[in-house]
Design a protein around this motif. Structure first.
Motif, mmCIF file in Angstrom:
data_model
loop_
_atom_site.group_PDB
_atom_site.id
_atom_site.type_symbol
_atom_site.label_atom_id
_atom_site.label_comp_id
_atom_site.label_asym_id
_atom_site.label_seq_id
_atom_site.Cartn_x
_atom_site.Cartn_y
_atom_site.Cartn_z
ATOM 1 N N HIS A 46 -43.459 43.511 -43.481
ATOM 2 C CA HIS A 46 -42.664 42.971 -42.194
ATOM 3 C C HIS A 46 -41.900 41.828 -42.765
ATOM 4 C CE1 HIS A 46 -44.994 45.749 -39.726
ATOM 5 N NE2 HIS A 46 -46.049 44.952 -39.865
ATOM 6 N N PRO A 47 -40.660 42.030 -43.346
ATOM 7 C CA PRO A 47 -39.902 40.769 -43.663
ATOM 8 C C PRO A 47 -39.626 40.032 -42.519
ATOM 9 C CG PRO A 47 -38.736 42.977 -43.831
ATOM 10 C CD PRO A 47 -40.013 43.154 -43.340
ATOM 11 N N PRO A 48 -39.270 38.731 -42.781
ATOM 12 C CA PRO A 48 -38.718 37.678 -41.919
ATOM 13 C C PRO A 48 -37.641 38.100 -41.331
ATOM 14 C CG PRO A 48 -39.654 36.496 -43.968
ATOM 15 C CD PRO A 48 -39.561 37.898 -44.047
ATOM 16 N N VAL A 49 -37.266 37.856 -40.184
ATOM 17 C CA VAL A 49 -36.155 38.037 -39.470
ATOM 18 C C VAL A 49 -35.268 36.875 -39.620
ATOM 19 C CG1 VAL A 49 -36.700 39.885 -38.058
ATOM 20 C CG2 VAL A 49 -36.885 37.582 -37.136
ATOM 21 N N SER A 50 -34.016 36.891 -39.443
ATOM 22 C CA SER A 50 -33.113 35.555 -39.295
ATOM 23 C C SER A 50 -33.634 34.918 -38.090
ATOM 24 C CB SER A 50 -31.696 35.946 -39.698
ATOM 25 O OG SER A 50 -31.119 36.780 -38.390
ATOM 26 N N PRO A 51 -33.204 33.465 -37.832
ATOM 27 C CA PRO A 51 -33.598 32.938 -36.724
ATOM 28 C C PRO A 51 -32.617 33.460 -35.435
ATOM 29 C CG PRO A 51 -33.046 31.488 -38.336
ATOM 30 C CD PRO A 51 -32.655 32.760 -39.066
ATOM 31 N N SER A 52 -31.283 33.968 -35.799
ATOM 32 C CA SER A 52 -30.442 34.489 -34.895
ATOM 33 C C SER A 52 -31.157 35.759 -34.078
ATOM 34 C CB SER A 52 -29.016 34.677 -35.346
ATOM 35 O OG SER A 52 -29.233 35.709 -36.164
ATOM 36 N N GLN A 53 -31.846 36.406 -35.019
ATOM 37 C CA GLN A 53 -32.531 37.474 -34.578
ATOM 38 C C GLN A 53 -33.635 37.361 -33.494
ATOM 39 O OE1 GLN A 53 -32.529 39.314 -38.225
ATOM 40 N NE2 GLN A 53 -31.622 41.050 -37.486
ATOM 41 N N LYS A 54 -34.378 36.242 -33.712
ATOM 42 C CA LYS A 54 -35.679 35.754 -33.283
ATOM 43 C C LYS A 54 -35.755 35.559 -31.759
ATOM 44 C CE LYS A 54 -37.497 33.187 -35.830
ATOM 45 N NZ LYS A 54 -38.092 32.168 -36.878
ATOM 46 N N ALA A 55 -36.612 36.070 -31.167
ATOM 47 C CA ALA A 55 -37.004 35.830 -29.764
ATOM 48 C C ALA A 55 -37.834 34.266 -29.744
ATOM 49 C CB ALA A 55 -37.694 36.916 -29.114
ATOM 50 N N THR A 56 -37.569 33.668 -28.793
ATOM 51 C CA THR A 56 -38.158 32.272 -28.784
ATOM 52 C C THR A 56 -39.552 32.619 -27.988
ATOM 53 O OG1 THR A 56 -36.253 31.210 -28.603
ATOM 54 C CG2 THR A 56 -38.044 29.855 -28.240
ATOM 55 N N ARG A 57 -40.577 32.142 -28.569
ATOM 56 C CA ARG A 57 -42.044 32.535 -27.839
ATOM 57 C C ARG A 57 -42.466 31.275 -27.200
ATOM 58 N NH1 ARG A 57 -46.245 30.301 -30.082
ATOM 59 N NH2 ARG A 57 -45.921 29.216 -32.267
ATOM 60 N N PRO A 58 -43.315 31.333 -26.133
ATOM 61 C CA PRO A 58 -43.552 32.655 -25.385
ATOM 62 C C PRO A 58 -42.338 33.017 -24.684
ATOM 63 C CG PRO A 58 -44.464 30.826 -24.270
ATOM 64 C CD PRO A 58 -43.952 30.007 -25.341
ATOM 65 N N VAL A 59 -42.458 34.257 -24.370
ATOM 66 C CA VAL A 59 -41.176 34.921 -23.717
ATOM 67 C C VAL A 59 -41.687 35.589 -22.300
ATOM 68 C CG1 VAL A 59 -40.002 35.476 -25.856
ATOM 69 C CG2 VAL A 59 -41.575 37.224 -24.650
ATOM 70 N N THR A 60 -40.884 35.555 -21.390
ATOM 71 C CA THR A 60 -41.325 36.186 -20.062
ATOM 72 C C THR A 60 -40.422 37.673 -20.240
ATOM 73 O OG1 THR A 60 -41.695 34.352 -19.144
ATOM 74 C CG2 THR A 60 -41.266 36.296 -17.741
ATOM 75 N N ALA A 61 -41.065 38.820 -19.918
ATOM 76 C CA ALA A 61 -40.246 40.023 -20.108
ATOM 77 C C ALA A 61 -40.463 40.805 -19.017
ATOM 78 C CB ALA A 61 -40.769 40.820 -21.433
ATOM 79 N N ALA A 62 -39.434 41.279 -18.228
ATOM 80 C CA ALA A 62 -39.470 42.031 -16.891
ATOM 81 C C ALA A 62 -39.207 43.558 -17.435
ATOM 82 C CB ALA A 62 -38.606 41.519 -16.035
ATOM 83 N N PHE A 63 -40.137 44.435 -16.798
ATOM 84 C CA PHE A 63 -39.925 45.928 -17.108
ATOM 85 C C PHE A 63 -40.009 46.515 -15.669
ATOM 86 C CE2 PHE A 63 -42.363 44.226 -20.547
ATOM 87 C CZ PHE A 63 -41.761 44.353 -21.836
ATOM 88 N N GLY A 64 -38.639 46.467 -15.020
ATOM 89 C CA GLY A 64 -38.531 46.919 -13.532
ATOM 90 C C GLY A 64 -39.661 46.045 -12.726
ATOM 91 N N ALA A 65 -40.712 46.806 -12.075
ATOM 92 C CA ALA A 65 -41.543 46.244 -11.352
ATOM 93 C C ALA A 65 -42.667 45.046 -11.794
ATOM 94 C CB ALA A 65 -42.436 47.156 -10.287
ATOM 95 N N ILE A 66 -42.871 45.131 -13.040
ATOM 96 C CA ILE A 66 -43.755 44.249 -13.849
ATOM 97 C C ILE A 66 -43.119 43.290 -14.564
ATOM 98 C CG2 ILE A 66 -44.079 46.285 -15.504
ATOM 99 C CD1 ILE A 66 -46.884 43.845 -14.454
ATOM 100 N N THR A 67 -43.758 42.011 -14.410
ATOM 101 C CA THR A 67 -43.252 41.024 -15.570
ATOM 102 C C THR A 67 -44.568 40.420 -16.069
ATOM 103 O OG1 THR A 67 -41.750 40.460 -13.458
ATOM 104 C CG2 THR A 67 -42.155 38.664 -15.378
ATOM 105 N N VAL A 68 -44.363 40.196 -17.631
ATOM 106 C CA VAL A 68 -45.202 40.014 -18.472
ATOM 107 C C VAL A 68 -44.917 38.625 -19.262
ATOM 108 C CG1 VAL A 68 -46.828 40.638 -20.321
ATOM 109 C CG2 VAL A 68 -45.792 42.375 -18.716
#
Lengths: 375, 149
Positions: A46-68
């Motif tokens: 799993h090679p490192p990704v460039s900073p511009s590609q990276k999501a900042t953690r922690p994240v909140t993700a919404a999938f329709g009715a559910i948010t995680v």
């Protein structure tokens, strides 16, 4: 048990770190790993990704009715787990239904006992605020998963995320969403989902039936996708699908056929038996659809003929293509999963999609079908 | 293998079933197999939702079946053996129910019982290395039921 690992240049928690008050918003006793510190020991898998590609953690993700809310401890986990979810990331202040903490033991120095001791305390009768905990042990793949179902919190420990297969990391997110779907009007389904000309279709079929390759081909022809393997669907009167992972999986022949994906392959060091993983967010950002209504369910199979055809089918055939693999892959609450599959198969018109060897012609047949089906 | 008077019932704990027009699909969670029931198999599966026996079903059908009671019992016995082999039924301690059969049901029972078995996903179960630990003794001990098994 392996020895404690302390990567240079980062703060390392004590060995056998206890999860104090777990799961309190991912705050571990001791110290936090500094995610800004460049990683020096991530394997080539799993090679490192460039900073511009990276999501900042922690994240909140919404999938329709559910948010995680997803917190990852380790650079490798941040990349592998969060990059497929970038399309779903929402404002961090959004209320969440479920919290998922993922820990890389090798990068953080946190040992498996951090989770197992919490569970052992409960087993010995210690009061952990009355929580009902479940610990799942995977000795072969070296993971531990601690679930507090009542509070909708999940913590997963990986011995070494750098050598873990991608699907194992994706599985943890999938399992967490499956946990959150209990007794709610949505669920995860083993299927691809495509939209074209305003029509949404679910493509079901067991592994090897052509879902992923068809999705990759369809995206190159202007379709939008909400997933090529697992999607989240709200089982409404008119079901609505939501993208969970933006991954497109391709074998070598697929990469040769669709060279536009090759620069975006995220696992160049994969073995010959593994498919290349491409994120639609990178390769086709305008074609990852966060959600759309479904108008039909197509059960796919590779016909071996040159031409493809789509013919009317039955709800039972759609159910047979959807329910068994969904049930077995999600592993728990099979009866509830089966019922949701039945609801879905029962409320959408079903068609058999016999995919021929000419992939462009298959996509053309699907496009014509979806134009005709336009609601 | 179950005999004529053995009380049997669907293996609810390990299966889920859905019925569509003319077809019932059953999934066996533990074995990773799934099944398509057609013809009289659909009705026989529905009769097995309550504890019953081959003798009780044959008695309910009486002499009203087009194929004759003897042929029906033979067909039913063979089908029950298939269900048993696939782990879809289990023994029950309950009293066997004698089902009430409508004319339509009697007509349906005269059709052949077709059971199509799909084993292509069984490997998903076989490869599963995940297991939960015992709630009392903790990690790394397996749950009590697995100890006993």
């Amino acid at each position: 048990m392996r020895s404690t690992h302390s990567p240079a240049g980062r703060i390392s928690p004590r060995p056998n770190t206890r999860l104090s008050g777990w799961p309190m918003d991912s705050d571990l006793t001791g110290a936090r790993v500094d995610a800004r510190t460049p990683s020096s020991d991530i394997s080539a898998r799993h090679p490192p990704v460039s900073p511009s590609q990276k999501a900042t953690r922690p994240v909140t993700a919404a999938f329709g009715a559910i948010t995680v809310r997803i917190d990852t401890w380790g650079e490798v986990l941040s990349s592998v787990a969060l990059d497929p979810l970038r399309h779903a990331i929402v404002d961090p202040s959004t209320p969440v239904d479920l919290s998922l903490l993922m820990l890389d033991g090798k990068e953080t120095g946190i040992e498996a006992e951090a989770l197992t001791s919490v569970f052992a305390d409960r087993a010995r009768g210690a009061d952990i605020a009355g929580r009902s905990l479940t610990l799942t042990v995977n000795d072969e793949l070296q993971t531990r998963c601690l679930v507090d179902a009542a509070r909708q919190r999940v913590a997963v420990w990986f011995a070494d995320a750098a050598t873990a297969p991608e699907w194992l990391i994706y599985d943890q997110i999938r399992n967490a969403l499956h946990l959150a779907s209990h007794d709610r009007n949505f669920g995860l389904f083993h299927a691809a989902a495509l939209r074209y000309a305003g029509t949404g279709c679910l493509i079901t079929g067991k592994s090897g039936s052509g879902k992923s390759t068809l999705t990759a081909a369809a995206v190159t022809h202007g379709f939008e996708m909400a997933g090529d393997d697992f999607v989240l669907i709200e089982t409404l009167r008119r079901p609505r699908v939501h993208a969970v992972f933006d991954t497109i999986k391709l074998d070598e022949r697929g990469l040769a056929k669709f060279p536009r994906y090759r620069p975006f392959v995220r696992n160049p060091g994969r073995g010959a038996e593994h498919k290349a993983i491409v994120h639609a967010f990178d390769a086709a950002p305008d074609q990852i659809a966060t959600g759309f209504s479904l108008d039909a369910i197509l059960h796919a199979r590779l016909s071996g003929d040159e031409q493809s055809r789509i013919v009317a089918s039955t709800a039972s055939a759609a159910y047979l293509a959807l329910a068994p693999s969904t049930t077995f892959l999600l592993r728990t609450r099979g009866r509830e999963v089966g019922t949701k599959c039945m609801l879905l198969a029962g409320c959408l018109p079903a068609y058999a999609f016999e995919i021929g060897t000419d992939l462009d012609a298959a996509v053309a047949a699907l496009a014509a079908f979806m134009r005709e089906l336009r609601p | 293998m179950y005999g004529r008077d053995d009380v049997i019932v669907a293996n609810f704990e390990a299966t889920a079933a859905e019925t569509f027009a003319g077809e019932t699909v059953v999934i066996h969670f533990e074995r990773g197999t799934y099944f398509s029931f057609r013809g009289s198999a659909v009705l026989i599966w529905s009769l097995l939702q309550t504890p019953t026996s081959i003798a009780a079903v044959v008695k309910a059908a009486g002499d009203a079946l087009a194929i004759g009671a003897e042929s029906f019992e033979e067909q039913l016995t063979e089908f029950v053996a298939q269900l048993s082999e696939q782990g879809l039924i289990k023994a029950s301690d309950a009293m066997p129910a004698v089902p009430k059969l409508t004319v339509e049901a009697l007509n349906a029972l005269s059709e052949p019982a077709t059971l199509e078995v799909f084993g292509d996903l069984a490997e998903l179960i076989a490869m599963d290395p995940v297991h939960e630990i015992d709630a009392l003794t903790g990690w790394p001990h397996l749950p009590q039921t697995e100890h006993e098994a």
